[in-house]
Design a protein around this motif. Structure first.
Motif, PDB file in Angstrom:
ATOM      1  N   LEU A  62     -34.256 -26.033   4.375  1.00 11.45           N
ATOM      2  CA  LEU A  62     -33.326 -27.143   4.138  1.00 11.45           C
ATOM      3  C   LEU A  62     -33.727 -28.397   4.913  1.00 11.45           C
ATOM      4  O   LEU A  62     -33.382 -29.508   4.512  1.00 11.45           O
ATOM      5  N   THR A  63     -34.446 -28.239   6.003  1.00  8.65           N
ATOM      6  CA  THR A  63     -34.870 -29.403   6.784  1.00  8.65           C
ATOM      7  C   THR A  63     -36.267 -29.891   6.411  1.00  8.65           C
ATOM      8  O   THR A  63     -36.744 -30.885   6.964  1.00  8.65           O
ATOM      9  N   THR A  64     -36.904 -29.214   5.467  1.00  8.60           N
ATOM     10  CA  THR A  64     -38.274 -29.599   5.097  1.00  8.60           C
ATOM     11  C   THR A  64     -38.467 -29.679   3.583  1.00  8.60           C
ATOM     12  O   THR A  64     -38.576 -30.755   3.016  1.00  8.60           O
ATOM     13  N   PHE A  65     -38.468 -28.514   2.918  1.00 13.27           N
ATOM     14  CA  PHE A  65     -38.778 -28.470   1.489  1.00 13.27           C
ATOM     15  C   PHE A  65     -37.549 -28.606   0.594  1.00 13.27           C
ATOM     16  O   PHE A  65     -37.663 -28.878  -0.591  1.00 13.27           O
ATOM     17  N   GLU A  66     -36.377 -28.352   1.153  1.00 15.97           N
ATOM     18  CA  GLU A  66     -35.134 -28.450   0.385  1.00 15.97           C
ATOM     19  C   GLU A  66     -34.247 -29.510   1.055  1.00 15.97           C
ATOM     20  O   GLU A  66     -34.719 -30.311   1.838  1.00 15.97           O
ATOM     21  N   GLY A  67     -32.960 -29.501   0.737  1.00 16.65           N
ATOM     22  CA  GLY A  67     -32.021 -30.395   1.420  1.00 16.65           C
ATOM     23  C   GLY A  67     -32.209 -31.868   1.132  1.00 16.65           C
ATOM     24  O   GLY A  67     -32.041 -32.714   2.012  1.00 16.65           O
ATOM     25  N   TRP A  68     -32.526 -32.191  -0.104  1.00 18.33           N
ATOM     26  CA  TRP A  68     -32.830 -33.580  -0.447  1.00 18.33           C
ATOM     27  C   TRP A  68     -31.583 -34.455  -0.576  1.00 18.33           C
ATOM     28  O   TRP A  68     -31.675 -35.673  -0.527  1.00 18.33           O
ATOM     29  N   ASP A  69     -30.432 -33.844  -0.706  1.00 13.44           N
ATOM     30  CA  ASP A  69     -29.193 -34.607  -0.883  1.00 13.44           C
ATOM     31  C   ASP A  69     -28.161 -34.075   0.123  1.00 13.44           C
ATOM     32  O   ASP A  69     -27.186 -33.428  -0.242  1.00 13.44           O
ATOM     33  N   LEU A  70     -28.395 -34.355   1.390  1.00 13.64           N
ATOM     34  CA  LEU A  70     -27.577 -33.763   2.451  1.00 13.64           C
ATOM     35  C   LEU A  70     -26.082 -34.091   2.368  1.00 13.64           C
ATOM     36  O   LEU A  70     -25.261 -33.233   2.713  1.00 13.64           O
ATOM     37  N   PRO A  71     -25.680 -35.294   1.928  1.00  9.11           N
ATOM     38  CA  PRO A  71     -24.241 -35.528   1.837  1.00  9.11           C
ATOM     39  C   PRO A  71     -23.528 -34.529   0.926  1.00  9.11           C
ATOM     40  O   PRO A  71     -22.337 -34.275   1.083  1.00  9.11           O
ATOM     41  N   HIS A  72     -24.251 -33.951  -0.024  1.00  6.36           N
ATOM     42  CA  HIS A  72     -23.655 -33.001  -0.960  1.00  6.36           C
ATOM     43  C   HIS A  72     -24.239 -31.593  -0.798  1.00  6.36           C
ATOM     44  O   HIS A  72     -24.042 -30.741  -1.663  1.00  6.36           O
ATOM     45  N   GLU A  73     -24.932 -31.363   0.303  1.00  2.00           N
ATOM     46  CA  GLU A  73     -25.545 -30.061   0.551  1.00  2.00           C
ATOM     47  C   GLU A  73     -24.488 -29.056   0.983  1.00  2.00           C
ATOM     48  O   GLU A  73     -23.698 -29.307   1.895  1.00  2.00           O
ATOM     49  N   LYS A  74     -24.493 -27.910   0.339  1.00  2.16           N
ATOM     50  CA  LYS A  74     -23.507 -26.852   0.613  1.00  2.16           C
ATOM     51  C   LYS A  74     -23.534 -26.403   2.061  1.00  2.16           C
ATOM     52  O   LYS A  74     -22.495 -26.062   2.653  1.00  2.16           O
ATOM     53  N   PHE A  75     -24.725 -26.403   2.669  1.00  2.00           N
ATOM     54  CA  PHE A  75     -24.875 -25.837   4.007  1.00  2.00           C
ATOM     55  C   PHE A  75     -25.104 -26.893   5.098  1.00  2.00           C
ATOM     56  O   PHE A  75     -25.632 -26.580   6.154  1.00  2.00           O
ATOM     57  N   ASN A  76     -24.715 -28.146   4.837  1.00  2.00           N
ATOM     58  CA  ASN A  76     -25.027 -29.166   5.849  1.00  2.00           C
ATOM     59  C   ASN A  76     -24.328 -28.895   7.183  1.00  2.00           C
ATOM     60  O   ASN A  76     -24.868 -29.193   8.239  1.00  2.00           O
ATOM     61  N   TRP A 108     -38.321 -40.469   5.518  1.00  2.00           N
ATOM     62  CA  TRP A 108     -36.920 -40.817   5.707  1.00  2.00           C
ATOM     63  C   TRP A 108     -36.080 -39.577   5.964  1.00  2.00           C
ATOM     64  O   TRP A 108     -34.983 -39.663   6.534  1.00  2.00           O
ATOM     65  N   ARG A 109     -36.606 -38.393   5.572  1.00  2.00           N
ATOM     66  CA  ARG A 109     -35.893 -37.136   5.799  1.00  2.00           C
ATOM     67  C   ARG A 109     -35.583 -36.923   7.284  1.00  2.00           C
ATOM     68  O   ARG A 109     -34.592 -36.289   7.636  1.00  2.00           O
ATOM     69  N   TRP A 110     -36.452 -37.397   8.155  1.00  2.00           N
ATOM     70  CA  TRP A 110     -36.205 -37.251   9.589  1.00  2.00           C
ATOM     71  C   TRP A 110     -34.877 -37.902   9.960  1.00  2.00           C
ATOM     72  O   TRP A 110     -34.100 -37.369  10.761  1.00  2.00           O
ATOM     73  N   LYS A 111     -34.604 -39.038   9.371  1.00  2.00           N
ATOM     74  CA  LYS A 111     -33.388 -39.770   9.719  1.00  2.00           C
ATOM     75  C   LYS A 111     -32.150 -39.127   9.114  1.00  2.00           C
ATOM     76  O   LYS A 111     -31.105 -39.037   9.776  1.00  2.00           O
ATOM     77  N   THR A 112     -32.236 -38.662   7.885  1.00  2.00           N
ATOM     78  CA  THR A 112     -31.068 -38.003   7.297  1.00  2.00           C
ATOM     79  C   THR A 112     -30.780 -36.687   8.012  1.00  2.00           C
ATOM     80  O   THR A 112     -29.617 -36.333   8.246  1.00  2.00           O
ATOM     81  N   ASN A 113     -31.833 -35.970   8.382  1.00  2.00           N
ATOM     82  CA  ASN A 113     -31.635 -34.731   9.143  1.00  2.00           C
ATOM     83  C   ASN A 113     -31.014 -35.014  10.510  1.00  2.00           C
ATOM     84  O   ASN A 113     -30.165 -34.253  10.988  1.00  2.00           O
ATOM     85  N   ALA A 114     -31.458 -36.098  11.144  1.00  2.00           N
ATOM     86  CA  ALA A 114     -30.925 -36.455  12.463  1.00  2.00           C
ATOM     87  C   ALA A 114     -29.447 -36.835  12.376  1.00  2.00           C
ATOM     88  O   ALA A 114     -28.640 -36.459  13.232  1.00  2.00           O
ATOM     89  N   ASP A 139     -30.613 -49.374   7.500  1.00  2.00           N
ATOM     90  CA  ASP A 139     -31.974 -48.869   7.322  1.00  2.00           C
ATOM     91  C   ASP A 139     -32.555 -49.355   5.997  1.00  2.00           C
ATOM     92  O   ASP A 139     -31.820 -49.589   5.024  1.00  2.00           O
ATOM     93  N   SER A 140     -33.859 -49.487   5.940  1.00  2.00           N
ATOM     94  CA  SER A 140     -34.517 -49.976   4.720  1.00  2.00           C
ATOM     95  C   SER A 140     -34.500 -48.945   3.597  1.00  2.00           C
ATOM     96  O   SER A 140     -34.727 -49.292   2.435  1.00  2.00           O
ATOM     97  N   ASN A 141     -34.222 -47.678   3.917  1.00  2.00           N
ATOM     98  CA  ASN A 141     -34.218 -46.626   2.902  1.00  2.00           C
ATOM     99  C   ASN A 141     -32.789 -46.339   2.438  1.00  2.00           C
ATOM    100  O   ASN A 141     -31.891 -46.091   3.250  1.00  2.00           O
ATOM    101  N   ALA A 142     -32.587 -46.330   1.139  1.00  2.00           N
ATOM    102  CA  ALA A 142     -31.253 -46.147   0.576  1.00  2.00           C
ATOM    103  C   ALA A 142     -30.666 -44.772   0.907  1.00  2.00           C
ATOM    104  O   ALA A 142     -29.455 -44.640   1.111  1.00  2.00           O
ATOM    105  N   LYS A 143     -31.520 -43.747   0.967  1.00  2.00           N
ATOM    106  CA  LYS A 143     -31.044 -42.401   1.287  1.00  2.00           C
ATOM    107  C   LYS A 143     -30.478 -42.350   2.706  1.00  2.00           C
ATOM    108  O   LYS A 143     -29.478 -41.663   2.969  1.00  2.00           O
ATOM    109  N   VAL A 144     -31.121 -43.049   3.616  1.00  2.00           N
ATOM    110  CA  VAL A 144     -30.653 -43.078   5.002  1.00  2.00           C
ATOM    111  C   VAL A 144     -29.336 -43.836   5.090  1.00  2.00           C
ATOM    112  O   VAL A 144     -28.396 -43.408   5.773  1.00  2.00           O
ATOM    113  N   ARG A 145     -29.250 -44.944   4.385  1.00  2.00           N
ATOM    114  CA  ARG A 145     -27.997 -45.722   4.384  1.00  2.00           C
ATOM    115  C   ARG A 145     -26.852 -44.886   3.811  1.00  2.00           C
ATOM    116  O   ARG A 145     -25.741 -44.877   4.346  1.00  2.00           O
TER     117      ARG A 145
END
Length: 350
Positions: free
Chosen positions: A212-226, A296-302, A324-330
């Motif tokens: 979930l922190t590397t290959f999966e978990g692309w949409d953390l706001p809606h991730e079941k296991f966040n 950008w995944r580093w920032k969403t994971n953090a 942040d310049s990345n929409a996913k992080v924002r």
């Protein structure tokens, strides 16, 4: 064991490998049955495990290959900075697979060159392995696989496996003397944050925190296991940390090249302030499971880790991430603000 096999094994041990074995290429055929069993247990894993079937039929791709040299190398000998425990899994902090500055990587090159100097044709893949490494190591008797799915030697599960296909028909197999997992022990299963490890010797990749922190978990706001991901931003050590068979196995006597210096730049707060040049040029080559265009995944994971163990000091960093310049992080930062019910500080307030 013939003379050539003994030479190869002894050279591997002299180059720092803890264990070395050699199996026949045909010993991999049983791996297909294990894949079938895993898919049957958790059908959702089929798209992932289907890619592993060629490991059971290596001669379809490498018709010249006759044997497999499989080695185990201890990595539980390196010092891990205290503040990175529970943040980044230990294996990735001391990952030598692509780190040309590490002694482990250089020894791997030297060992392969040695076999080639003996007139042996070789093939390997240093990132993820040229075959099913744990199965090959098991067949060679280098250790055992425990209920948490990890391969164990006398050094516990803190070992890295490497394999080479060779064109010589050789064999060197041991009988491991390790005790099996206690029948009633289920600490790893009970401790798995997401219940990805739901029963012995199986795992659901789509819910594993490491995935979930590397290959999966692309949409953390809606991730079941966040919530269950806790404070991890890259990998997870829980099932290995709680294992009684790992007690006392980590023996920090050495420094991994560059880790101490890099660790000074890593914390949840510092990750959110990292510019993308640093993420792409420094973090990504070290932690390469997250590709350069996805740093950008580093920032969403953090941010997710901050939410799961919120401290007031995180407030300013979460609001900073809203720009942040990345929409996913924002998006992740806005999600965190709503979830935590945060309000920006007003001028003149503390």
């Amino acid at each position: 064991m013939n003379l050539l096999a003994e030479q190869i094994k002894n050279t591997a041990l002299s180059m720092g490998y803890e264990k070395c074995g050699i199996i026949k290429i045909s010993d991999m055929s049983g791996y297909e049955e294990k894949l079938n069993e895993r898919i049957e247990r958790i059908p959702a894993t089929k798209p992932y495990y289907e890619g592993f079937y060629p490991f059971a039929h290596l001669q379809d791709t490498y018709p010249w290959a006759k044997s497999i040299v499989i080695c185990a190398r201890q990595y539980g000998k390196y010092h891990i900075p205290d503040h990175l425990e529970g943040l980044i899994a230990k294996y990735y902090l001391v990952d030598s697979r692509r780190d040309e500055n590490s002694e482990d990587f250089q020894d791997s090159l030297k060992f392969e060159a040695y076999m080639q100097e003996l007139g042996i044709k070789t093939a390997t893949e240093r990132k993820f392995g040229i075959t099913a490494l744990r199965w090959a190591a098991l067949k060679a008797g280098l250790g055992i696989v425990r209920k948490n799915n990890f391969f164990y030697t006398d050094s516990g599960s803190w070992v890295h496996l490497e394999a080479w296909l060779i064109d010589k028909e050789l064999e060197s197999v041991e009988i491991p003397k390790l005790k099996k997992c206690p029948e009633k022990c289920n600490l790893c299963i009970k401790s798995c944050p997401t219940s990805s490890l739901s029963e012995p010797y199986t795992m659901n990749r789509s819910s594993c925190v490491s995935c979930l922190t590397t290959f999966e978990g692309w949409d953390l706001p809606h991730e079941k296991f966040n919530d269950e991901m806790g404070g991890w931003v890259f990998g997870c050590d829980v099932c290995q940390n709680v294992c009684p068979m790992n007690k006392g196995a980590w023996n920090a006597t050495e420094e991994f090249p560059g880790l101490s210096e890099l660790s000074k730049h890593i914390s949840l707060e510092k990750i959110l302030k990292m510019d993308y040049t640093f993420l792409e040029n420094v973090m990504q080559p070290k932690f390469w499971y997250i590709e350069k265009h996805n740093v950008w995944r580093w920032k969403t994971n953090a941010i997710n880790a901050m939410v799961n163990d919120y401290k007031e000091q995180y407030r300013e960093y979460i609001f900073y991430a809203c720009k942040d310049s990345n929409a996913k992080v924002r998006e992740m930062a806005e999600w965190a603000i709503q979830k935590l019910n945060l309000l920006p500080h007003k001028p003149g307030t503390s």
